[in-house]
Design a protein around this motif. Sequence first.
Motif, PDB file in Angstrom:
ATOM      1  N   ARG A 130       0.835  -1.214   0.000  1.00 47.62           N
ATOM      2  CA  ARG A 130       0.000   0.000   0.000  1.00 47.62           C
ATOM      3  C   ARG A 130       0.861   1.251   0.000  1.00 47.62           C
ATOM      4  N   ALA A 131       1.889   1.214   0.815  1.00 53.03           N
ATOM      5  CA  ALA A 131       2.771   2.382   0.903  1.00 53.03           C
ATOM      6  C   ALA A 131       3.401   2.661  -0.456  1.00 53.03           C
ATOM      7  N   THR A 132       3.798   1.583  -1.151  1.00 48.23           N
ATOM      8  CA  THR A 132       4.410   1.743  -2.463  1.00 48.23           C
ATOM      9  C   THR A 132       3.410   2.331  -3.456  1.00 48.23           C
ATOM     10  N   THR A 133       2.160   1.845  -3.373  1.00 51.19           N
ATOM     11  CA  THR A 133       1.132   2.362  -4.274  1.00 51.19           C
ATOM     12  C   THR A 133       0.907   3.843  -4.012  1.00 51.19           C
ATOM     13  N   ILE A 134       0.810   4.195  -2.730  1.00 57.14           N
ATOM     14  CA  ILE A 134       0.605   5.608  -2.377  1.00 57.14           C
ATOM     15  C   ILE A 134       1.774   6.446  -2.897  1.00 57.14           C
ATOM     16  N   ALA A 135       2.984   5.921  -2.692  1.00 63.27           N
ATOM     17  CA  ALA A 135       4.173   6.658  -3.124  1.00 63.27           C
ATOM     18  C   ALA A 135       4.182   6.841  -4.631  1.00 63.27           C
ATOM     19  N   SER A 136       3.760   5.797  -5.378  1.00 64.99           N
ATOM     20  CA  SER A 136       3.820   5.940  -6.832  1.00 64.99           C
ATOM     21  C   SER A 136       2.740   6.904  -7.320  1.00 64.99           C
ATOM     22  N   HIS A 137       1.580   6.918  -6.627  1.00 68.65           N
ATOM     23  CA  HIS A 137       0.557   7.909  -6.979  1.00 68.65           C
ATOM     24  C   HIS A 137       1.077   9.319  -6.735  1.00 68.65           C
ATOM     25  N   ALA A 138       1.733   9.463  -5.591  1.00 71.36           N
ATOM     26  CA  ALA A 138       2.278  10.778  -5.240  1.00 71.36           C
ATOM     27  C   ALA A 138       3.301  11.210  -6.277  1.00 71.36           C
ATOM     28  N   ASN A 139       4.150  10.276  -6.692  1.00 71.81           N
ATOM     29  CA  ASN A 139       5.149  10.567  -7.718  1.00 71.81           C
ATOM     30  C   ASN A 139       4.497  10.966  -9.032  1.00 71.81           C
ATOM     31  N   ALA A 140       3.451  10.203  -9.388  1.00 76.30           N
ATOM     32  CA  ALA A 140       2.766  10.474 -10.647  1.00 76.30           C
ATOM     33  C   ALA A 140       2.173  11.883 -10.617  1.00 76.30           C
ATOM     34  N   ARG A 141       1.641  12.250  -9.453  1.00 76.18           N
ATOM     35  CA  ARG A 141       1.044  13.582  -9.337  1.00 76.18           C
ATOM     36  C   ARG A 141       2.123  14.665  -9.453  1.00 76.18           C
ATOM     37  N   LEU A 142       3.259  14.366  -8.827  1.00 75.45           N
ATOM     38  CA  LEU A 142       4.359  15.343  -8.863  1.00 75.45           C
ATOM     39  C   LEU A 142       4.875  15.558 -10.275  1.00 75.45           C
ATOM     40  N   SER A 143       4.956  14.437 -11.037  1.00 79.45           N
ATOM     41  CA  SER A 143       5.574  14.573 -12.356  1.00 79.45           C
ATOM     42  C   SER A 143       4.576  15.021 -13.415  1.00 79.45           C
TER      43      SER A 143
END
Lengths: 79, 202
Positions: free
Chosen positions: B188-201
């Motif tokens: 879950r943490a990884t999924t959240i992190a990748s969503h956050a990354n996607a939003r950032l980029s």
Amino acid sequence: MNSVNEACSQLKQNYDACFNTWFTEKFLRGDHSTDTCGPFFKVYRECVRKAIQEQNIDLKEIEKEIMGTEEELKPPGSK
Amino acid sequence: MKFYEMGIVLKHPWEQVVQSFWQRYPNPYSKHVLTEDTVQRELVSGKLRSVRFLTKTGQGPRWADKFVPHQLVGIIEESIVDPKKQSLTTYTRNIGYNKIVSITEKVEYHQDPTNPQQTLVQRQAWIESQFHIGTLRRPIEAFIYDRFRKNCTKASNGFQWVLSKMWTKEPVNSPVILNDIALEAARRATTIASHANARLSS
């Protein structure tokens, strides 16, 4: 580590040394412009491809891209 | 078909893990790995895609010896390093031996979103026999599954050994094996992190 054919081992060592430096000092630092290891890779790759073919292994099978394609396996229960 | 999944934590930052990934053979746990070659390498939109060809000794069950003419297994390892997302994904399959059993393995290495000094490793594997004697398929899969689980520990110990050798002077630690709850939390943490990354980029 040895190459599949002893004759390629020195070429492999030269290329691996170049690649590891490039990976650390360029790629991970965001510099993707220069491919300084290209010439090392070219001669090494030729040697390995020949060695693999001599073992009657189909190069196409090796170079087939599966990750990220339809053929990639998925965990059971996922869509 | 048998499916296997396991998560571990490596106590090294992702950048160290990816550098060591290319240099993880030989190590004291990898005596079965005979050769390692890079056959393709290219940059695709900022990501590094590689294909490596490895040969390993395949130790099948004794009773399978007569069906298996040679015990050398060719392994193809596709990998993608994404330095922006800080991820390394590998997809590995065997050739040659795959009329008896095919072992496909996908491993993802991500920076631990809760601790940048650690890397989460999520391993998935598919074991499937297409053996021409149908009744032997399940026993083959069961044997390979069992051996694969043991070899995963060996592979993790080997990688940890290389990491410690390259980056620390401390004695070698065994990687921490996550139980199911921790694995789910990590996922879950990884999924959240990748969503956050996607939003950032974006």
